[in-house]
Write a protein that holds these residues in place. Structure first.
Motif, PDB file in Angstrom:
ATOM      1  N   ALA A 224      -2.253 -32.328 100.908  1.00 21.90           N
ATOM      2  CA  ALA A 224      -1.148 -33.140 100.397  1.00 21.90           C
ATOM      3  C   ALA A 224      -1.297 -34.576 100.898  1.00 21.90           C
ATOM      4  CB  ALA A 224       0.188 -32.559 100.850  1.00 21.90           C
ATOM      5  N   GLY A 225      -1.277 -35.528  99.981  1.00 22.29           N
ATOM      6  CA  GLY A 225      -1.401 -36.934 100.338  1.00 22.29           C
ATOM      7  C   GLY A 225      -2.807 -37.472 100.336  1.00 22.29           C
ATOM      8  N   ALA A 226      -3.809 -36.618 100.127  1.00 21.10           N
ATOM      9  CA  ALA A 226      -5.197 -37.105 100.163  1.00 21.10           C
ATOM     10  C   ALA A 226      -5.470 -38.068  99.007  1.00 21.10           C
ATOM     11  CB  ALA A 226      -6.166 -35.932 100.118  1.00 21.10           C
ATOM     12  N   GLY A 227      -5.035 -37.712  97.813  1.00 21.80           N
ATOM     13  CA  GLY A 227      -5.225 -38.601  96.669  1.00 21.80           C
ATOM     14  C   GLY A 227      -4.482 -39.911  96.833  1.00 21.80           C
ATOM     15  N   ASP A 228      -3.276 -39.853  97.400  1.00 23.14           N
ATOM     16  CA  ASP A 228      -2.502 -41.070  97.648  1.00 23.14           C
ATOM     17  C   ASP A 228      -3.186 -41.945  98.697  1.00 23.14           C
ATOM     18  OD1 ASP A 228      -0.472 -40.134  95.907  1.00 23.14           O
ATOM     19  OD2 ASP A 228       0.378 -38.938  97.528  1.00 23.14           O
ATOM     20  N   THR A 229      -3.800 -41.313  99.685  1.00 25.63           N
ATOM     21  CA  THR A 229      -4.530 -42.062 100.706  1.00 25.63           C
ATOM     22  C   THR A 229      -5.709 -42.789 100.083  1.00 25.63           C
ATOM     23  OG1 THR A 229      -3.861 -40.523 102.447  1.00 25.63           O
ATOM     24  CG2 THR A 229      -5.823 -41.847 102.863  1.00 25.63           C
ATOM     25  N   LEU A 230      -6.416 -42.116  99.182  1.00 26.98           N
ATOM     26  CA  LEU A 230      -7.517 -42.766  98.469  1.00 26.98           C
ATOM     27  C   LEU A 230      -6.997 -43.963  97.679  1.00 26.98           C
ATOM     28  CD1 LEU A 230     -10.486 -41.192  96.666  1.00 26.98           C
ATOM     29  CD2 LEU A 230      -9.068 -42.785  95.388  1.00 26.98           C
ATOM     30  N   THR A 231      -5.893 -43.763  96.957  1.00 27.72           N
ATOM     31  CA  THR A 231      -5.314 -44.833  96.137  1.00 27.72           C
ATOM     32  C   THR A 231      -4.934 -46.038  96.982  1.00 27.72           C
ATOM     33  OG1 THR A 231      -4.481 -43.284  94.476  1.00 27.72           O
ATOM     34  CG2 THR A 231      -3.376 -45.416  94.631  1.00 27.72           C
ATOM     35  N   GLY A 232      -4.192 -45.800  98.062  1.00 29.82           N
ATOM     36  CA  GLY A 232      -3.741 -46.905  98.895  1.00 29.82           C
ATOM     37  C   GLY A 232      -4.876 -47.662  99.538  1.00 29.82           C
ATOM     38  N   THR A 233      -5.872 -46.927 100.023  1.00 31.80           N
ATOM     39  CA  THR A 233      -7.017 -47.578 100.659  1.00 31.80           C
ATOM     40  C   THR A 233      -7.809 -48.400  99.655  1.00 31.80           C
ATOM     41  OG1 THR A 233      -7.170 -45.729 102.221  1.00 31.80           O
ATOM     42  CG2 THR A 233      -9.080 -47.186 102.051  1.00 31.80           C
ATOM     43  N   TYR A 234      -8.040 -47.842  98.493  1.00 30.73           N
ATOM     44  CA  TYR A 234      -8.810 -48.539  97.460  1.00 30.73           C
ATOM     45  C   TYR A 234      -8.121 -49.844  97.048  1.00 30.73           C
ATOM     46  CZ  TYR A 234     -11.314 -49.416  93.098  1.00 30.73           C
ATOM     47  OH  TYR A 234     -12.052 -49.993  92.087  1.00 30.73           O
ATOM     48  N   LEU A 235      -6.819 -49.769  96.758  1.00 31.59           N
ATOM     49  CA  LEU A 235      -6.097 -50.966  96.335  1.00 31.59           C
ATOM     50  C   LEU A 235      -6.074 -52.014  97.439  1.00 31.59           C
ATOM     51  CD1 LEU A 235      -3.088 -49.329  94.459  1.00 31.59           C
ATOM     52  CD2 LEU A 235      -5.050 -50.501  93.432  1.00 31.59           C
ATOM     53  N   ALA A 236      -5.873 -51.566  98.672  1.00 32.34           N
ATOM     54  CA  ALA A 236      -5.832 -52.504  99.786  1.00 32.34           C
ATOM     55  C   ALA A 236      -7.155 -53.234  99.958  1.00 32.34           C
ATOM     56  CB  ALA A 236      -5.467 -51.772 101.070  1.00 32.34           C
ATOM     57  N   ARG A 237      -8.256 -52.501  99.880  1.00 29.86           N
ATOM     58  CA  ARG A 237      -9.554 -53.134 100.062  1.00 29.86           C
ATOM     59  C   ARG A 237      -9.870 -54.106  98.923  1.00 29.86           C
ATOM     60  NH1 ARG A 237      -9.833 -54.193 104.415  1.00 29.86           N
ATOM     61  NH2 ARG A 237     -11.814 -55.150 103.812  1.00 29.86           N
ATOM     62  N   VAL A 244     -15.608 -53.339  94.113  1.00 30.63           N
ATOM     63  CA  VAL A 244     -15.097 -52.015  93.750  1.00 30.63           C
ATOM     64  C   VAL A 244     -15.916 -50.919  94.428  1.00 30.63           C
ATOM     65  CG1 VAL A 244     -14.054 -52.741  91.573  1.00 30.63           C
ATOM     66  CG2 VAL A 244     -16.448 -51.998  91.603  1.00 30.63           C
ATOM     67  N   THR A 245     -17.209 -51.121  94.567  1.00 31.54           N
ATOM     68  CA  THR A 245     -18.051 -50.105  95.202  1.00 31.54           C
ATOM     69  C   THR A 245     -17.724 -49.964  96.685  1.00 31.54           C
ATOM     70  OG1 THR A 245     -19.840 -50.518  93.627  1.00 31.54           O
ATOM     71  CG2 THR A 245     -20.415 -49.393  95.665  1.00 31.54           C
ATOM     72  N   LYS A 246     -17.587 -51.074  97.372  1.00 26.45           N
ATOM     73  CA  LYS A 246     -17.255 -51.025  98.794  1.00 26.45           C
ATOM     74  C   LYS A 246     -15.860 -50.446  98.998  1.00 26.45           C
ATOM     75  CE  LYS A 246     -17.291 -53.876 102.969  1.00 26.45           C
ATOM     76  NZ  LYS A 246     -17.516 -55.252 103.508  1.00 26.45           N
ATOM     77  N   ALA A 247     -14.918 -50.841  98.148  1.00 29.11           N
ATOM     78  CA  ALA A 247     -13.555 -50.312  98.242  1.00 29.11           C
ATOM     79  C   ALA A 247     -13.535 -48.813  97.987  1.00 29.11           C
ATOM     80  CB  ALA A 247     -12.644 -51.030  97.248  1.00 29.11           C
ATOM     81  N   LEU A 248     -14.326 -48.356  97.026  1.00 22.01           N
ATOM     82  CA  LEU A 248     -14.377 -46.930  96.713  1.00 22.01           C
ATOM     83  C   LEU A 248     -14.895 -46.128  97.903  1.00 22.01           C
ATOM     84  CD1 LEU A 248     -14.185 -44.542  94.764  1.00 22.01           C
ATOM     85  CD2 LEU A 248     -16.491 -45.110  93.975  1.00 22.01           C
ATOM     86  N   HIS A 249     -15.951 -46.562  98.522  1.00 22.82           N
ATOM     87  CA  HIS A 249     -16.510 -45.825  99.664  1.00 22.82           C
ATOM     88  C   HIS A 249     -15.505 -45.785 100.817  1.00 22.82           C
ATOM     89  CE1 HIS A 249     -20.643 -44.820  98.437  1.00 22.82           C
ATOM     90  NE2 HIS A 249     -20.553 -45.897  97.667  1.00 22.82           N
ATOM     91  N   ALA A 250     -14.800 -46.883 101.049  1.00 18.20           N
ATOM     92  CA  ALA A 250     -13.778 -46.891 102.099  1.00 18.20           C
ATOM     93  C   ALA A 250     -12.655 -45.920 101.762  1.00 18.20           C
ATOM     94  CB  ALA A 250     -13.228 -48.304 102.278  1.00 18.20           C
TER      95      ALA A 250
END
Length: 269
Positions: A224-237, A244-250
């Motif tokens: 629970a929350g893993a997808g949201d964590t991916l979303t928040g991290t990606y947008l922040a980066r 986009v590639t660096k943000a995706l890996h983060a």
């Protein structure tokens, strides 16, 4: 740096798994997205409504760096969800009590115009009036992204479809993407991130593969929350200037860490 405002629920959650794992925790998409984005370096404000039972949320030691200026605390209980997952971490049942979150649409609409300089992420979940919020953002020419939740995705993707071509990014899992594809021509979408459990996350631009990243092998404790964590991290980066590639890996790395970390529980003095 542009602030990230996250429109969505903050809730008390219970997760249940067939092997008797599960816990009671703080949750809600807005909380998970905002916390991940804050940790990834962006100033992030959840646009949420909670009851008095979560009134001390801004004082939680793990949440002190989050911008709480857009949180509304009102009478009554906060939203609460009981989520049942199968052995592969797929959601199979959801019981919801929306409580104070029933006021979220009005709260969000009241904030959008005064805060039109923000980048908005909209967690498309009940009880939010998703078309009203997306129309307001589009009419004001405000940049935004969206995500969905499988239990309500069929309904809300269809309702959101007229405004989705204006979204900078849409986050969907492998089961939600076909719903997106059936609601509109995905080639008109400027950015879609598709997650698929332990398989690679794909970034699509106008229907074509832009980048992908495979998560590391882990033994998940809580999904629970893993997808949201991916979303928040990606947008922040992205807001911090990453490609986009660096943000995706983060983002993939952060989501994987989330699945093995202890859940966030309510702080008590």
């Amino acid at each position: 740096m542009q602030r990230l405002s996250v429109i969505g629920n903050i809730s008390r959650d219970q997760t249940r798994y067939p092997d008797h794992r599960g816990d009671t925790q703080l949750g809600g998409a807005a909380l998970h997205v905002a916390l991940a984005a804050t940790r990834a370096g962006a100033r992030t404000a959840p646009v949420s409504v909670v009851g008095q039972d979560l009134a001390d949320l801004p004082h939680h030691p793990a949440l002190s760096a989050v911008d709480w200026t857009a949180l509304l605390i009102t009478a009554g209980p906060s939203a609460s969800f009981v989520m049942h997952y199968d052995r592969d971490g797929r959601l199979i049942d959801l019981n919801a009590c929306y409580g104070a979150a029933s006021q979220l649409t009005d709260h969000a609409l009241n904030l959008i115009s005064p805060q039109r300089g923000d980048f908005y992420h909209v967690c498309c979940r009940r009880p939010l009036n998703v078309p009203a919020v997306l129309k307001a953002l589009t009419d004001l020419d405000i940049a935004f992204s969206v995500d969905f939740f499988l239990s309500s995705a069929t309904e809300l993707i269809a309702k959101a479809a007229p405004w989705l071509p204006r979204a900078s990014w849409i986050f969907a899992n492998a089961e939600e993407y076909p719903l997106l594809d059936s609601a509109l021509d995905t080639h008109v979408l400027p950015g879609v991130a598709v997650t698929d459990g332990p398989r690679p996350v794909r970034l699509l631009r106008h229907g074509r593969l832009l980048a992908e990243a495979a998560p590391p092998a882990t033994a998940p404790v809580e999904v629970a929350g893993a997808g949201d964590t991916l979303t928040g991290t990606y947008l922040a980066r992205l807001l911090c200037g990453d490609s986009v590639t660096k943000a995706l890996h983060a983002a993939v790395a952060a989501a994987s860490r989330h699945t093995t970390a202890p859940p966030l529980t309510l702080h008590r003095n």
